[in-house]
Design a protein around this motif. Structure first.
Motif, PDB file in Angstrom:
ATOM      1  N   LEU A   1       0.878  -1.134   0.120  1.00  0.00           N
ATOM      2  CA  LEU A   1       0.092   0.043  -0.040  1.00  0.00           C
ATOM      3  C   LEU A   1       0.818   1.324   0.005  1.00  0.00           C
ATOM      4  CD1 LEU A   1      -2.691  -1.258   2.538  1.00  0.00           C
ATOM      5  CD2 LEU A   1      -2.547  -0.993   0.100  1.00  0.00           C
ATOM      6  N   LEU A   2       2.119   1.103   0.359  1.00  0.00           N
ATOM      7  CA  LEU A   2       2.999   2.408   0.459  1.00  0.00           C
ATOM      8  C   LEU A   2       3.128   2.884  -1.015  1.00  0.00           C
ATOM      9  CD1 LEU A   2       5.937   1.103   2.837  1.00  0.00           C
ATOM     10  CD2 LEU A   2       4.143   3.183   2.887  1.00  0.00           C
ATOM     11  N   ALA A   3       2.967   2.000  -1.877  1.00  0.00           N
ATOM     12  CA  ALA A   3       3.074   2.575  -3.297  1.00  0.00           C
ATOM     13  C   ALA A   3       2.250   3.366  -3.949  1.00  0.00           C
ATOM     14  CB  ALA A   3       3.412   1.207  -4.314  1.00  0.00           C
ATOM     15  N   VAL A   4       1.001   3.555  -3.167  1.00  0.00           N
ATOM     16  CA  VAL A   4      -0.456   4.142  -3.422  1.00  0.00           C
ATOM     17  C   VAL A   4      -0.451   5.666  -2.935  1.00  0.00           C
ATOM     18  CG1 VAL A   4      -2.724   4.123  -3.630  1.00  0.00           C
ATOM     19  CG2 VAL A   4      -1.534   1.776  -3.773  1.00  0.00           C
ATOM     20  N   ARG A   5      -0.255   6.554  -3.891  1.00  0.00           N
ATOM     21  CA  ARG A   5      -0.423   7.859  -3.261  1.00  0.00           C
ATOM     22  C   ARG A   5      -1.762   8.189  -2.766  1.00  0.00           C
ATOM     23  NH1 ARG A   5       3.615  11.819  -4.683  1.00  0.00           N
ATOM     24  NH2 ARG A   5       5.300  10.915  -5.551  1.00  0.00           N
ATOM     25  N   GLY A   6      -1.774   9.117  -1.574  1.00  0.00           N
ATOM     26  CA  GLY A   6      -3.136   9.806  -1.542  1.00  0.00           C
ATOM     27  C   GLY A   6      -3.935   8.775  -0.512  1.00  0.00           C
ATOM     28  N   ILE A   7      -3.303   8.002   0.436  1.00  0.00           N
ATOM     29  CA  ILE A   7      -4.357   6.910   1.210  1.00  0.00           C
ATOM     30  C   ILE A   7      -3.404   7.068   2.453  1.00  0.00           C
ATOM     31  CG2 ILE A   7      -4.800   5.723  -0.755  1.00  0.00           C
ATOM     32  CD1 ILE A   7      -2.800   3.425   0.610  1.00  0.00           C
TER      33      ILE A   7
ATOM     34  N   ILE B   1      -0.120   5.407   8.859  1.00  0.00           N
ATOM     35  CA  ILE B   1       0.887   6.087   8.056  1.00  0.00           C
ATOM     36  C   ILE B   1      -0.097   6.558   6.665  1.00  0.00           C
ATOM     37  CG2 ILE B   1       2.537   5.304   5.799  1.00  0.00           C
ATOM     38  CD1 ILE B   1       3.435   2.847   7.643  1.00  0.00           C
ATOM     39  N   GLY B   2       0.493   7.742   6.336  1.00  0.00           N
ATOM     40  CA  GLY B   2       0.165   8.690   5.288  1.00  0.00           C
ATOM     41  C   GLY B   2       0.996   8.719   4.037  1.00  0.00           C
ATOM     42  N   THR B   3       0.424   8.221   3.102  1.00  0.00           N
ATOM     43  CA  THR B   3       1.511   8.227   1.680  1.00  0.00           C
ATOM     44  C   THR B   3       1.397   9.617   1.108  1.00  0.00           C
ATOM     45  OG1 THR B   3      -0.147   7.487   0.252  1.00  0.00           O
ATOM     46  CG2 THR B   3       0.878   5.684   1.404  1.00  0.00           C
ATOM     47  N   PRO B   4       2.506   9.979   0.341  1.00  0.00           N
ATOM     48  CA  PRO B   4       2.432  11.260  -0.027  1.00  0.00           C
ATOM     49  C   PRO B   4       1.090  11.591  -0.763  1.00  0.00           C
ATOM     50  CG  PRO B   4       4.496  10.176  -0.450  1.00  0.00           C
ATOM     51  CD  PRO B   4       3.539   9.077  -0.322  1.00  0.00           C
ATOM     52  N   PRO B   5       0.776  12.934  -1.035  1.00  0.00           N
ATOM     53  CA  PRO B   5      -0.563  13.186  -1.621  1.00  0.00           C
ATOM     54  C   PRO B   5      -0.492  12.846  -2.971  1.00  0.00           C
ATOM     55  CG  PRO B   5       0.450  14.981  -0.216  1.00  0.00           C
ATOM     56  CD  PRO B   5       1.207  13.990  -0.181  1.00  0.00           C
ATOM     57  N   ALA B   6      -1.841  12.479  -3.810  1.00  0.00           N
ATOM     58  CA  ALA B   6      -1.816  12.134  -4.978  1.00  0.00           C
ATOM     59  C   ALA B   6      -1.716  13.377  -5.649  1.00  0.00           C
ATOM     60  CB  ALA B   6      -2.986  11.320  -5.043  1.00  0.00           C
ATOM     61  N   ALA B   7      -1.655  13.236  -7.068  1.00  0.00           N
ATOM     62  CA  ALA B   7      -1.499  14.513  -7.852  1.00  0.00           C
ATOM     63  C   ALA B   7      -3.140  14.977  -8.207  1.00  0.00           C
ATOM     64  CB  ALA B   7      -0.836  14.301  -9.113  1.00  0.00           C
ATOM     65  N   ILE B   8      -3.325  16.184  -8.508  1.00  0.00           N
ATOM     66  CA  ILE B   8      -4.743  16.563  -8.506  1.00  0.00           C
ATOM     67  C   ILE B   8      -5.039  15.991 -10.133  1.00  0.00           C
ATOM     68  CG2 ILE B   8      -4.793  18.418  -7.313  1.00  0.00           C
ATOM     69  CD1 ILE B   8      -4.234  20.101 -10.114  1.00  0.00           C
ATOM     70  N   ILE B   9      -6.336  15.685 -10.293  1.00  0.00           N
ATOM     71  CA  ILE B   9      -6.661  15.239 -11.594  1.00  0.00           C
ATOM     72  C   ILE B   9      -6.630  16.351 -12.586  1.00  0.00           C
ATOM     73  CG2 ILE B   9      -8.668  14.080 -12.960  1.00  0.00           C
ATOM     74  CD1 ILE B   9      -9.573  12.681 -10.545  1.00  0.00           C
ATOM     75  N   ALA B  10      -5.671  16.209 -13.659  1.00  0.00           N
ATOM     76  CA  ALA B  10      -5.559  17.375 -14.574  1.00  0.00           C
ATOM     77  C   ALA B  10      -6.695  17.450 -15.440  1.00  0.00           C
ATOM     78  CB  ALA B  10      -4.152  17.319 -15.092  1.00  0.00           C
TER      79      ALA B  10
END
Length: 512
Positions: free
Chosen positions: A144-150, A159-168
């Motif tokens: 799950l560490l590989a999934v951003r935004g969770i 644990i909080g992973t890095p924020p996901a990128a906004i949907i462009a």
């Protein structure tokens, strides 16, 4: 994977009083990409009824899901219901993954995962791209560490992973309209309705807004594609009312005009209602005829207050002159105006409220919606209000329709008396009643009368609740003691920092 989306029953007045329901756009927006990724997706909308927790659990068990995903647009007040529901779901479905998303869990993920062991994963920020990535990880057993935004627990550590990128590209993620029966959803007095979003985010810096940081940056859909989708909903599903969920859909004049012209070209007869800023209405004075031709019948304008000093405090922008002019312009084009007015600022006095009433009467809006100051931990205004006393400790009442903070010069009973008095005076003034009885536009007359019916029921319901149901505390904690330290440094939920890092926080509970 078998994925069950659940829209929990919400305690807010807006969910219970109208006896009409709008589709859960947030969950449908997640459902479309999940279906396109090959998953078997179903929806339980527990707002109908509303459903009892036992009945929701029974339906969930019958569907035998691998994953249950929950969320609600009014997620601060709805969170206690989610906690109770997920506890029951965990007892009935011990092996299912329980995933929770929405604005409130996006910012309170540390607290939730530390206190609610039945919830496995929180999706932070926009979920249309994150949810399919998360499902792929769960399906294949990838970390799950590989999934951003969770956020999740690993061996007792949150644990909080890095924020996901906004949907462009907002058009790249479709809404899963096939998950609902459109005949069940209505608004505006029994007319078949949906909720849509043309844009996300807002370019204005209002310090109290709980949505601006969640969406992070203003973006909009392709105007022609969006107009075509609305037209298809009308032609294929008989949708009559389009309710815009945008905070500020008209922020880009060029894109907004392109949408209006594209929808007019579709030649569909619709009722459009939405929210915008008064200064956008004034800016668009020369194209308001396009608003009307496209189908707009009402705009809610977040005027928030009639006091210039208060507007400066919350960095609202605009001003009272533009508020008044916007209402005048909308009326000239036969579009109803709803003014939102917020009370409960700390230094308010009887004189301030009387002055506000006179200002509202001079604005002459068609409708009024009175709200109470409700600071969110992730907004800059929370820090400003941090020392104020909390008088409502029931989180289910943090829905903007209940006073939650003490005011220095006025006890709660007098504030609600002022609120009810102001609502009655504004809605029952001769000009308003004349429009109610004999507005020249039959369709607008229907909308006015429908709102009066709802408003009458809410007016009495709120008084009844205040006297017989709501319980306030005299010496409650201050705002920061109640909710925790300010999080305005994390306001931008979808911002991707240059330096990636893991946010870690210890938890008192064992890993699920």
């Amino acid at each position: 994977m078998r994925i069950l989306l659940i829209n929990p029953p919400h305690p807010a007045i807006g969910s219970r009083i109208p006896r009409e329901q709008l589709p859960p756009l947030g969950l449908l927006s997640i459902g479309g990409p999940l279906i396109d990724a090959g998953h078997d997706v179903e929806l339980i909308d527990a707002e109908f009824g509303p459903m009892r927790i036992a009945d929701i659990v029974a339906q969930a068990r019958a569907r035998r899901p691998d994953v249950v995903m929950l969320g609600h647009s009014g997620s601060t007040a709805g969170h206690p219901v989610v906690c109770a529901l997920t506890c029951a779901l965990r007892a009935a479905l011990p092996d299912v993954w329980i995933v929770y998303g929405g604005v409130f869990p996006t910012y309170h993920w540390r607290d939730i995962l530390g206190e609610e062991p039945q919830i496995d994963i929180i999706v932070r920020g926009e979920g249309e791209e994150t949810a399919p990535r998360l499902m792929a990880a769960l399906d294949t057993g990838r970390p799950l560490l590989a999934v951003r935004g969770i956020a999740f627990r690993d061996k007792g550590v949150v644990i909080g992973t890095p924020p996901a990128a906004i949907i462009a590209d907002l058009d790249s993620c479709r809404v899963g309209w096939e998950l609902i029966d459109h005949a069940r959803y209505s608004y505006w007095g029994g007319k078949r309705a949906v909720v849509v979003q043309f844009s996300r985010g807002c370019p204005h810096p209002c310090t109290y807004c709980g949505q601006r940081g969640f969406w992070t940056r203003f973006r909009h859909r392709d105007p022609k594609k969006f107009a075509a989708e609305i037209a298809r909903l009308h032609r294929e599903h008989g949708v009559e009312v389009i309710n815009f969920a945008d905070e500020n859909p008209s922020a880009s004049r060029k894109a907004w005009r392109a949408f209006l012209e594209a929808l007019i070209a579709e030649k569909v007869e619709l009722i459009l209602v939405g929210s915008t800023r008064a200064d956008d209405i004034v800016r668009d004075a020369d194209i308001l005829h396009l608003y009307k031709q496209a189908g707009f019948e009402r705009f809610l304008m977040g005027m928030e207050n009639t006091d210039e000093a208060t507007l400066r405090l919350i960095r609202k922008g605009g001003g009272t002159a533009k508020d008044r002019e916007a209402i005048r312009l909308l009326r000239r084009h036969d579009i109803l105006s709803m003014a939102t007015w917020v009370v409960g600022f700390e230094e308010e006095t009887d004189r301030d409220l009387f002055r506000g009433l006179r200002q509202l009467l001079s604005y002459d809006p068609d409708q009024i919606q009175t709200l109470y100051v409700t600071p969110h931990r992730w907004t800059p205004y929370f820090r400003v209000a941090g020392a104020r006393r909390v008088i409502q400790t029931d989180q289910r009442r943090w829905d903007y329709k209940h006073q939650v903070l003490a005011t220095r010069h006025m006890p709660p009973w007098r504030l609600i008396a002022w609120v009810k008095f102001i609502e009655a005076v504004v809605q029952l003034r001769p000009r308003a009643l004349k429009r109610y009885i004999a507005h020249r536009d039959r369709k607008l007359r229907h909308g006015i009368r429908w709102y009066y019916r709802m408003g009458r029921r809410v007016w009495f319901h709120e008084i009844w609740n205040y006297v017989f149901r709501d319980r306030r505390v005299r010496n409650g904690p201050d705002l920061i003691a109640f909710w925790g330290a300010p999080q305005d440094g994390e306001e931008q939920a979808m911002h991707v920092p240059r330096r990636e890092y893991l946010l870690r926080a210890p938890t008192r509970r064992a890993s699920v």
